[in-house]
Design a protein around this motif. Structure first.
Motif, PDB file in Angstrom:
ATOM      1  N   ARG A  42       0.831  -1.212   0.000  1.00 48.03           N
ATOM      2  CA  ARG A  42       0.000   0.000   0.000  1.00 48.03           C
ATOM      3  C   ARG A  42       0.863   1.258   0.000  1.00 48.03           C
ATOM      4  N   HIS A  51       0.921   4.210  -2.883  1.00 50.94           N
ATOM      5  CA  HIS A  51       0.755   5.645  -2.619  1.00 50.94           C
ATOM      6  C   HIS A  51       1.921   6.434  -3.206  1.00 50.94           C
ATOM      7  N   ALA A  72      -8.227   9.234  -0.777  1.00 52.16           N
ATOM      8  CA  ALA A  72      -7.704   8.266   0.194  1.00 52.16           C
ATOM      9  C   ALA A  72      -8.316   8.504   1.572  1.00 52.16           C
ATOM     10  N   PHE A  73      -8.401   9.757   1.999  1.00 48.31           N
ATOM     11  CA  PHE A  73      -9.051  10.054   3.275  1.00 48.31           C
ATOM     12  C   PHE A  73     -10.508   9.610   3.256  1.00 48.31           C
ATOM     13  N   HIS A 131     -11.115   6.040   3.781  1.00 48.27           N
ATOM     14  CA  HIS A 131     -10.927   5.635   5.176  1.00 48.27           C
ATOM     15  C   HIS A 131     -12.096   6.073   6.054  1.00 48.27           C
ATOM     16  N   LEU A 147      -1.266   8.794   5.254  1.00 48.19           N
ATOM     17  CA  LEU A 147      -2.489   8.134   4.795  1.00 48.19           C
ATOM     18  C   LEU A 147      -2.665   6.772   5.456  1.00 48.19           C
ATOM     19  N   GLU A 148      -1.575   6.044   5.608  1.00 52.97           N
ATOM     20  CA  GLU A 148      -1.664   4.717   6.239  1.00 52.97           C
ATOM     21  C   GLU A 148      -1.908   4.812   7.744  1.00 52.97           C
ATOM     22  N   GLN A 152      -5.586   5.408   8.086  1.00 57.53           N
ATOM     23  CA  GLN A 152      -6.355   4.177   7.908  1.00 57.53           C
ATOM     24  C   GLN A 152      -6.240   3.279   9.140  1.00 57.53           C
ATOM     25  N   TYR A 153      -5.031   3.125   9.648  1.00 54.45           N
ATOM     26  CA  TYR A 153      -4.825   2.274  10.823  1.00 54.45           C
ATOM     27  C   TYR A 153      -5.646   2.767  12.011  1.00 54.45           C
ATOM     28  N   VAL A 207      -8.307   4.786  12.114  1.00 52.20           N
ATOM     29  CA  VAL A 207      -9.754   4.668  11.876  1.00 52.20           C
ATOM     30  C   VAL A 207     -10.197   3.222  12.086  1.00 52.20           C
ATOM     31  N   ASP A 208      -9.485   2.278  11.480  1.00 51.75           N
ATOM     32  CA  ASP A 208      -9.847   0.860  11.600  1.00 51.75           C
ATOM     33  C   ASP A 208      -9.699   0.351  13.027  1.00 51.75           C
TER      34      ASP A 208
END
Length: 161
Positions: free
Chosen positions: A46, A50, A73-74, A77, A129-130, A133-134, A136-137
């Motif tokens: 990923r 990017h 990307a945001f 997520h 960005l990663e 994502q991390y 949020v998840d």
């Protein structure tokens, strides 16, 4: 004699202080690295995607393409990005934010003229960005509970602004 002794003592203290401030703790790794976990391999892929997308051409020529990529990307997520437009280097550019909180995760997405900017700073944008994502998840799954939330800020105008 006292003068030279004082100078020598000061030089030794200065050298010791410099060594303390610049030396790395522990020992350096030697030998092959352990194999990456499947999750680590997915993350590496990923991040590479990017960086490849952000650095596929000279970014300072078309910052809007990068801005739209960051926004999408945001949004993917589950974050709602917003933009702050401003003038920099004789053109309109923008900063992009998503989330809210006291912890700021940020990077600039512009580059020096003539460069695709893979290392300066597509890699930082990819990491931001990663991380988004991390977090949020992990928060959605209950894997982490943060006392303070994070805002993600990706900006332009660092190189020419």
């Amino acid at each position: 004699m006292f003068f030279w002794g004082s100078v020598l003592a000061a030089a030794v203290i200065l050298a010791a202080g410099l060594h303390y401030m610049t030396s790395m703790p522990g020992t350096s790794h030697a030998g092959p690295l352990p194999p990456m976990t499947p999750a680590g391999q997915e993350l590496a892929a990923r991040l590479k995607r990017h960086v490849a997308e952000l650095a596929r051409s000279e970014r300072n020529v078309d910052l809007e393409r990068s801005a739209k990529y960051i926004e999408s990307a945001f949004a993917a997520h589950g974050l709602a990005p917003s933009s702050q437009f401003f003038e920099s280097g004789g053109r309109q550019v923008r900063n992009i934010e998503a989330g809210s909180g006291e912890i700021v995760v940020g990077a600039h997405y512009d580059t020096v003229p003539g460069s695709p900017g893979a290392d300066d700073n597509a890699s930082g944008v990819a990491a931001g960005l990663e991380i988004a994502q991390y977090l949020v998840d992990a928060k959605a799954s209950g894997a982490i509970a943060m006392k303070r939330d994070a805002i993600f800020a990706l900006w332009s105008g660092e190189e020419l602004g």
